[in-house]
Structure formats: C-alpha cells, structure tokens
Design an enzyme around this catalytic site. Structure first.
Site, PDB file in Angstrom:
ATOM      1  N   LYS A  36      18.821  47.401  35.077  1.00  0.00           N
ATOM      2  CA  LYS A  36      18.514  48.815  35.304  1.00  0.00           C
ATOM      3  C   LYS A  36      19.386  49.728  34.443  1.00  0.00           C
ATOM      4  CE  LYS A  36      18.767  52.079  39.195  1.00  0.00           C
ATOM      5  NZ  LYS A  36      19.230  52.223  40.589  1.00  0.00           N
ATOM      6  N   LEU A  37      20.441  49.170  33.884  1.00  0.00           N
ATOM      7  CA  LEU A  37      21.437  49.946  33.136  1.00  0.00           C
ATOM      8  C   LEU A  37      22.064  51.030  34.009  1.00  0.00           C
ATOM      9  CD1 LEU A  37      19.761  50.213  29.601  1.00  0.00           C
ATOM     10  CD2 LEU A  37      21.339  48.487  30.477  1.00  0.00           C
ATOM     11  N   THR A  38      22.715  50.605  35.056  1.00  0.00           N
ATOM     12  CA  THR A  38      23.521  51.527  35.851  1.00  0.00           C
ATOM     13  C   THR A  38      24.760  51.865  35.037  1.00  0.00           C
ATOM     14  OG1 THR A  38      24.908  49.807  36.840  1.00  0.00           O
ATOM     15  CG2 THR A  38      22.813  50.311  37.958  1.00  0.00           C
ATOM     16  N   THR A 139      29.942  35.572  45.081  1.00  0.00           N
ATOM     17  CA  THR A 139      31.393  35.734  44.974  1.00  0.00           C
ATOM     18  C   THR A 139      32.135  34.958  46.070  1.00  0.00           C
ATOM     19  OG1 THR A 139      33.134  37.391  45.336  1.00  0.00           O
ATOM     20  CG2 THR A 139      31.013  37.884  46.276  1.00  0.00           C
ATOM     21  N   ASP A 140      33.378  34.617  45.806  1.00  0.00           N
ATOM     22  CA  ASP A 140      34.202  33.978  46.848  1.00  0.00           C
ATOM     23  C   ASP A 140      34.580  34.972  47.950  1.00  0.00           C
ATOM     24  OD1 ASP A 140      36.019  35.527  45.413  1.00  0.00           O
ATOM     25  OD2 ASP A 140      37.491  33.927  45.114  1.00  0.00           O
ATOM     26  N   GLU A 141      34.359  36.276  47.691  1.00  0.00           N
ATOM     27  CA  GLU A 141      34.792  37.286  48.666  1.00  0.00           C
ATOM     28  C   GLU A 141      34.000  37.199  49.973  1.00  0.00           C
ATOM     29  OE1 GLU A 141      35.673  41.116  46.907  1.00  0.00           O
ATOM     30  OE2 GLU A 141      36.073  40.203  44.966  1.00  0.00           O
ATOM     31  N   TYR A 181      31.174  45.551  49.930  1.00  0.00           N
ATOM     32  CA  TYR A 181      30.700  44.722  48.805  1.00  0.00           C
ATOM     33  C   TYR A 181      30.472  43.288  49.260  1.00  0.00           C
ATOM     34  CZ  TYR A 181      31.146  41.619  44.728  1.00  0.00           C
ATOM     35  OH  TYR A 181      30.952  40.614  43.814  1.00  0.00           O
ATOM     36  N   LYS A 185      27.012  41.008  49.594  1.00  0.00           N
ATOM     37  CA  LYS A 185      26.799  39.741  48.873  1.00  0.00           C
ATOM     38  C   LYS A 185      26.537  38.603  49.865  1.00  0.00           C
ATOM     39  CE  LYS A 185      27.004  38.978  44.986  1.00  0.00           C
ATOM     40  NZ  LYS A 185      26.011  39.056  43.867  1.00  0.00           N
ATOM     41  N   ASN A 280      49.104  39.961  42.260  1.00  0.00           N
ATOM     42  CA  ASN A 280      48.779  41.081  41.366  1.00  0.00           C
ATOM     43  C   ASN A 280      49.993  41.538  40.570  1.00  0.00           C
ATOM     44  OD1 ASN A 280      46.157  41.086  42.291  1.00  0.00           O
ATOM     45  ND2 ASN A 280      46.447  42.787  43.713  1.00  0.00           N
TER      46      ASN A 280
HETATM   47  P1  NAD Z   1      28.821  44.303  36.596  1.00  0.00           P
HETATM   48  O1  NAD Z   1      28.997  45.409  37.591  1.00  0.00           O
HETATM   49  O2  NAD Z   1      29.670  44.289  35.379  1.00  0.00           O
HETATM   50  O3  NAD Z   1      27.299  44.275  36.094  1.00  0.00           O
HETATM   51  C1  NAD Z   1      26.215  44.402  36.958  1.00  0.00           C
HETATM   52  C2  NAD Z   1      24.947  44.557  36.137  1.00  0.00           C
HETATM   53  O4  NAD Z   1      23.840  44.670  37.048  1.00  0.00           O
HETATM   54  C3  NAD Z   1      24.920  45.815  35.267  1.00  0.00           C
HETATM   55  O5  NAD Z   1      24.423  45.512  33.983  1.00  0.00           O
HETATM   56  C4  NAD Z   1      23.977  46.748  36.003  1.00  0.00           C
HETATM   57  O6  NAD Z   1      23.293  47.651  35.153  1.00  0.00           O
HETATM   58  C5  NAD Z   1      23.025  45.743  36.659  1.00  0.00           C
HETATM   59  N1  NAD Z   1      22.384  46.321  37.838  1.00  0.00           N
HETATM   60  C6  NAD Z   1      22.984  46.933  38.896  1.00  0.00           C
HETATM   61  N2  NAD Z   1      22.047  47.346  39.784  1.00  0.00           N
HETATM   62  C7  NAD Z   1      20.839  46.956  39.297  1.00  0.00           C
HETATM   63  C8  NAD Z   1      19.507  47.085  39.750  1.00  0.00           C
HETATM   64  N3  NAD Z   1      19.223  47.710  40.906  1.00  0.00           N
HETATM   65  N4  NAD Z   1      18.507  46.556  39.021  1.00  0.00           N
HETATM   66  C9  NAD Z   1      18.782  45.905  37.844  1.00  0.00           C
HETATM   67  N5  NAD Z   1      20.023  45.793  37.344  1.00  0.00           N
HETATM   68  C10 NAD Z   1      21.045  46.308  38.065  1.00  0.00           C
HETATM   69  O7  NAD Z   1      28.975  42.967  37.430  1.00  0.00           O
HETATM   70  P2  NAD Z   1      29.643  41.576  37.016  1.00  0.00           P
HETATM   71  O8  NAD Z   1      31.096  41.667  37.221  1.00  0.00           O
HETATM   72  O9  NAD Z   1      29.107  41.150  35.719  1.00  0.00           O
HETATM   73  O10 NAD Z   1      29.063  40.640  38.177  1.00  0.00           O
HETATM   74  C11 NAD Z   1      27.808  39.990  38.010  1.00  0.00           C
HETATM   75  C12 NAD Z   1      27.505  39.183  39.250  1.00  0.00           C
HETATM   76  O11 NAD Z   1      28.526  38.223  39.467  1.00  0.00           O
HETATM   77  C13 NAD Z   1      27.419  40.016  40.528  1.00  0.00           C
HETATM   78  O12 NAD Z   1      26.369  39.511  41.314  1.00  0.00           O
HETATM   79  C14 NAD Z   1      28.770  39.795  41.189  1.00  0.00           C
HETATM   80  O13 NAD Z   1      28.663  39.923  42.598  1.00  0.00           O
HETATM   81  C15 NAD Z   1      29.056  38.367  40.772  1.00  0.00           C
HETATM   82  N6  NAD Z   1      30.484  38.010  40.686  1.00  0.00           N
HETATM   83  C16 NAD Z   1      31.336  38.779  39.937  1.00  0.00           C
HETATM   84  C17 NAD Z   1      32.678  38.402  39.828  1.00  0.00           C
HETATM   85  C18 NAD Z   1      33.642  39.181  38.981  1.00  0.00           C
HETATM   86  O14 NAD Z   1      34.852  38.887  38.995  1.00  0.00           O
HETATM   87  N7  NAD Z   1      33.206  40.163  38.195  1.00  0.00           N
HETATM   88  C19 NAD Z   1      33.140  37.250  40.492  1.00  0.00           C
HETATM   89  C20 NAD Z   1      32.226  36.496  41.260  1.00  0.00           C
HETATM   90  C21 NAD Z   1      30.897  36.890  41.331  1.00  0.00           C
HETATM   91  P1  TYD Z   2      39.525  44.181  41.302  1.00  0.00           P
HETATM   92  O1  TYD Z   2      39.643  43.965  39.830  1.00  0.00           O
HETATM   93  O2  TYD Z   2      38.950  45.474  41.790  1.00  0.00           O
HETATM   94  O3  TYD Z   2      38.745  42.924  41.909  1.00  0.00           O
HETATM   95  P2  TYD Z   2      38.522  42.486  43.470  1.00  0.00           P
HETATM   96  O4  TYD Z   2      38.811  43.644  44.338  1.00  0.00           O
HETATM   97  O5  TYD Z   2      37.072  42.121  43.489  1.00  0.00           O
HETATM   98  O6  TYD Z   2      39.430  41.322  43.685  1.00  0.00           O
HETATM   99  O7  TYD Z   2      40.986  44.075  41.939  1.00  0.00           O
HETATM  100  C1  TYD Z   2      41.777  42.917  41.750  1.00  0.00           C
HETATM  101  C2  TYD Z   2      43.041  43.099  42.557  1.00  0.00           C
HETATM  102  O8  TYD Z   2      43.803  44.201  42.006  1.00  0.00           O
HETATM  103  C3  TYD Z   2      42.790  43.478  44.010  1.00  0.00           C
HETATM  104  O9  TYD Z   2      43.786  42.860  44.832  1.00  0.00           O
HETATM  105  C4  TYD Z   2      42.979  44.982  44.032  1.00  0.00           C
HETATM  106  C5  TYD Z   2      44.027  45.222  42.966  1.00  0.00           C
HETATM  107  N1  TYD Z   2      43.926  46.501  42.242  1.00  0.00           N
HETATM  108  C6  TYD Z   2      45.052  47.349  42.162  1.00  0.00           C
HETATM  109  O10 TYD Z   2      46.133  47.042  42.692  1.00  0.00           O
HETATM  110  N2  TYD Z   2      44.920  48.532  41.475  1.00  0.00           N
HETATM  111  C7  TYD Z   2      43.762  48.910  40.871  1.00  0.00           C
HETATM  112  O11 TYD Z   2      43.695  50.013  40.271  1.00  0.00           O
HETATM  113  C8  TYD Z   2      42.623  48.029  40.957  1.00  0.00           C
HETATM  114  C9  TYD Z   2      41.309  48.401  40.315  1.00  0.00           C
HETATM  115  C10 TYD Z   2      42.762  46.831  41.658  1.00  0.00           C
END
Ligand code: NAD
Ligand code: TYD
Length: 375
Positions: A36-38, A139-141, A181, A185, A280
């Site tokens: 969707k390019l959010t 996610t592991d969360e 979040y 998920k 952290n």
């Molecule tokens: P991101 O936020 O960087 O990217 C999300 C993408 O989804 C974007 O390109 C956005 O435009 C698109 N999007 C959002 N809403 C949409 C919609 N309604 N329709 C179509 N596209 C849409 O996310 P990310 O960090 O790349 O994470 C990708 C996936 O991996 C997610 O499902 C997230 O829960 C999962 N994940 C992420 C992490 C992490 O550390 N980043 C770890 C474990 C799992």
């Molecule tokens: P984040 O990158 O937001 O990932 P997640 O919350 O999904 O683990 O944050 C990683 C860790 O860093 C988390 O414990 C929250 C902390 N954090 C800060 O202390 N300061 C910040 O500005 C941000 C964005 C995260």
C-alpha cells in the site's frame, strides 16, 4: 517451474530483502510485490530490482478483499509470503485501531482471497490445494516477555552466546502478547492457523526476533540511533536500558524465509532467531563506538548523548528465541556474527545519508509518483 508468488509488504524493511533475494535467485518465478506504500513503504528500497522482468509492483491495500482477489485471479497466484503489517510498537500504543485493521483484517482478507481463489481452482479441477502455500511472517513478541533471571548474563546451553535467563521462546510457548502490536500479530497468527484447520489452506507461520540491517525505517532503535549519533542528537533510552532483545541480521531472516517457503512443512510453526541477546544499553554503546570509529571521532566522544527517558508503556523485558527446530529440521542458522552485522549496518547508514534524508524529510513518497504513475 514457473510460479507466481505474491510478497506483501515488499517495499518495507524486511520485504525488500525478501523481494530482492527471490527475484534474483529464482528467475523462473514471477514476484508480485503487493504494498500500500504507507509511511513505512519505500519503493526506492527496490531500485535495483524494479526493472527485472520477473518483478511486478502492485499498489494495493491488503484490507481490500476485492482488489486482492482480483490480483490472485489476474496473476494465477501459487503462493503468498505475507509480510505487510503495521510494525512499530510505539505507534501501536498511540493508535491500536490501525494495527487491528492492517494486521488482523488485512491478514484475514489475504486468507479469504487465497481460499476463495484456490477453492475455485480445485472445483474446476485445475489445481490441487496442496500445490498452494500461504506463508505468514510473524514476530516473537506474540509470546510476551521473558524474565531476566540472570541480569549479569550466563553462558547459553545451546549456543556460544550470553543469555539473561535460561528460558527461551519455543514454538510451543503459550501466546501472551502485551502491546497492541503483538496482540494484533497474535490474532493474525490465529487466523492463519484457523484457515488451515477449517478450510485446509496450506499455511506456515514463522515467529522471528528483532531484525536489523539496511533499509529499516528510522523509527526503530538501530537506524534511529545511528542517525542521531551521526548528527550528535540525544539518544532516548527507554527506562533503564536493561531490556533485552535478540537481534538477527535481516538478510539471514530473508534466507530463512526462502528455506522455509520451499522446504517447511505445512501447518508448522518455526521460530527464527539470532541466538544473540543484547541489553539495549550495551547495544547502544556498541553503536556509539562503531559510529565514532568510522567517523574518526575520539572513542566515547558521543557517550554523553545517552538520555534516559520515560519507559515505554508495558515495555517487554526480554525476548530470546530458541530456533533449534529450524536448524535441526531445515538446516538454517544465522550466518553473520553480530559484530560483523553491526559494522555492515552502521557503514550502510553512514554511506546512505541521502536515503536517510529523503526518509526523514518525507520526500521518499514521491518516488512512486515519479516511477510508476506514468506506467
Ligand atoms: P515495515 O513497517 O518496515 O514494512 C511494512 C510494509 O507493509 C510497508 O512496505 C508498508 O507499506 C506495507 N503495508 C502496511 N500496511 C499495508 C496494507 N494495509 N496493505 C499493503 N501493504 C501495507 O515492517 P518490517 O519491519 O519489514 O516487518 C515486516 C513483517 O515482519 C511484519 O509482518 C512484522 O510484523 C514482521 N516482523 C518484523 C520484525 C522486525 O524486527 N522488523 C521481526 C519479526 C517479524
Ligand atoms: P524497537 O526497535 O522499537 O523494536 P521492538 O520494540 O519491536 O523490540 O525497540 C527495540 C528496543 O529499544 C526496545 O526495548 C525499545 C528500545 N527503544 C529505546 O530505548 N528507545 C527508542 O527510541 C526506541 C525506538 C526503542
């Protein structure tokens, strides 16, 4: 064999690495990036593959069932790797409804479109359901938070790394999400499994730890802090900085996705992690040291940027993944040592200041208009 694969969220952080890997590695696949390019989606992340003949971008909202079903029919889709989501915990605290909409309703729409299209194909005798695959990235969360029983750190039983408690998230750990979040998920994971159990849709779920590497939106800890250190801006550490995350280099995650998409068992869950727990505050000190060294600043020059701020509401204490099932059954393990991954990552952000500037100014969203609106 020619296969048409939808990758949702391909313009996001992890998605662009998965799209790049699949388009380059599988020239016989047609990769359809549905995004969707959010604010988090940036097509400039995919400049190097956008002209590949086996790549198509479709701007669409995963919540729009009719449009998604249309994409299945138009491209005769054989498989889905579903990454599109709202992904930032802090945003989910401010606006949980958007997370329920995208992560729950969006995933449900993807499942419903897949089920509808595939049931039609099966009814017409054109395909067998077992030829299809719906791979959901989670996610592991969803597992909640682990206790920090060993704040000083102890040696892990199953890897060379320090752990901050013996307990790790396993595939059978009970779901206990805390943030909006992770709750969204978790709900989407349940829907995916329900579509397997109810309609026989061949599904797979993976739950991965925190990713880091190039092209991550600078709201997340690592890119935000690298950029702040560079510009000598304060580093807002939530709470006391003792929270622990398990970090995995994003290309290792993309490799795991490739392995699991092709060899994983239907209706299975696999945990993906780095065996790489960091408090952290230690991680932030490594970032400061690395940026300062690369920019030839005196060691520790930027330590005073660390600013302890009010803790995140409901801040999960510790995440740590046990990914031995994935290693044992499919042979995947992280390939990059953390020191090497951090060095590559810091250098990438410092060398790509223009990317960072267009993101932080909001200019990146014009890329779509310039590149695609006339096509
Ligand atoms: P991101 O936020 O960087 O990217 C999300 C993408 O989804 C974007 O390109 C956005 O435009 C698109 N999007 C959002 N809403 C949409 C919609 N309604 N329709 C179509 N596209 C849409 O996310 P990310 O960090 O790349 O994470 C990708 C996936 O991996 C997610 O499902 C997230 O829960 C999962 N994940 C992420 C992490 C992490 O550390 N980043 C770890 C474990 C799992
Ligand atoms: P984040 O990158 O937001 O990932 P997640 O919350 O999904 O683990 O944050 C990683 C860790 O860093 C988390 O414990 C929250 C902390 N954090 C800060 O202390 N300061 C910040 O500005 C941000 C964005 C995260």
């Amino acid at each position: 064999m020619k296969r048409n694969i939808i990758i949702t969220g391909g313009a996001g952080f992890i998605g662009n690495h998965v799209v790049r890997l699949f388009t380059n590695k599988y020239s016989d696949y047609h990769i359809i990036n549905v995004d969707k390019l959010t604010y988090a989606g940036n097509l400039a992340n995919l400049k190097d593959v956008e002209n590949n003949p086996n790549y198509t971008f479709v701007k669409a909202d995963i919540c729009d069932l009719d449009t998604i079903l249309g994409i299945f029919r138009k491209y005769d889709v054989d498989g889905v790797i579903h990454l599109a989501a709202e992904s930032h915990v802090d945003r989910s605290i401010k606006d949980p409804f958007t997370f329920a909409q995208t992560n729950v309703i969006g995933t449900l729409s993807m499942l419903q479109a897949a089920k509808t299209y595939w049931m039609e194909q099966v009814a017409e005798g054109k395909k067998q359901m077992s030829d299809f695959r719906f791979y959901h990235i989670s996610t592991d969360e969803v597992y909640g938070a682990l206790e920090m029983t060993n704040p000083e750190g102890i040696k892990s039983d199953i890897s060379d790394h320090t752990v901050y408690g013996k307990e790790l998230f396993r595939e059978d750990t009970k779901y206990q999400p805390h943030s909006p979040y992770s709750a969204s998920k978790a709900s989407s994971d349940h829907f995916v499994r329900a579509f397997h159990d109810t309609y026989g849709l061949p599904t797979i779920v993976t739950n991965c730890s925190n990713n880091y590497g190039p092209y991550q939106f600078p709201e997340k800890l690592i890119p935000l802090f690298i950029n702040n250190i560079r510009h000598r801006k304060p580093l807002p550490v939530y709470g006391n900085g003792e929270n622990v995350r398990d970090w995995l280099y994003v290309e290792d995650h993309a490799r795991a996705i490739d392995t699991i998409f092709h060899n994983g068992k239907t209706n299975e869950t696999y945990n993906i992690g780095g065996f790489n727990e960091w408090k952290n505050i230690y991680l932030i000190k490594v970032l400061i040291k690395t940026v300062d060294r690369i920019l030839n600043r005196p060691e520790g020059a930027d330590s005073d940027l660390i600013t302890f701020v009010t803790d995140r509401a409901g801040h999960d204490m510790r995440y740590a993944i046990d990914s031995t099932k994935l290693k044992r059954e499919l042979g995947w393990e992280p390939s990059l040592q953390f020191e090497e991954g951090i060095e590559k990552t810091v250098r990438w952000y410092l060398n790509n200041q223009e990317w960072m500037d267009t993101i932080t100014s909001g200019d990146y969203q014009k890329y779509y208009e310039d590149m695609y609106s006339n096509r």
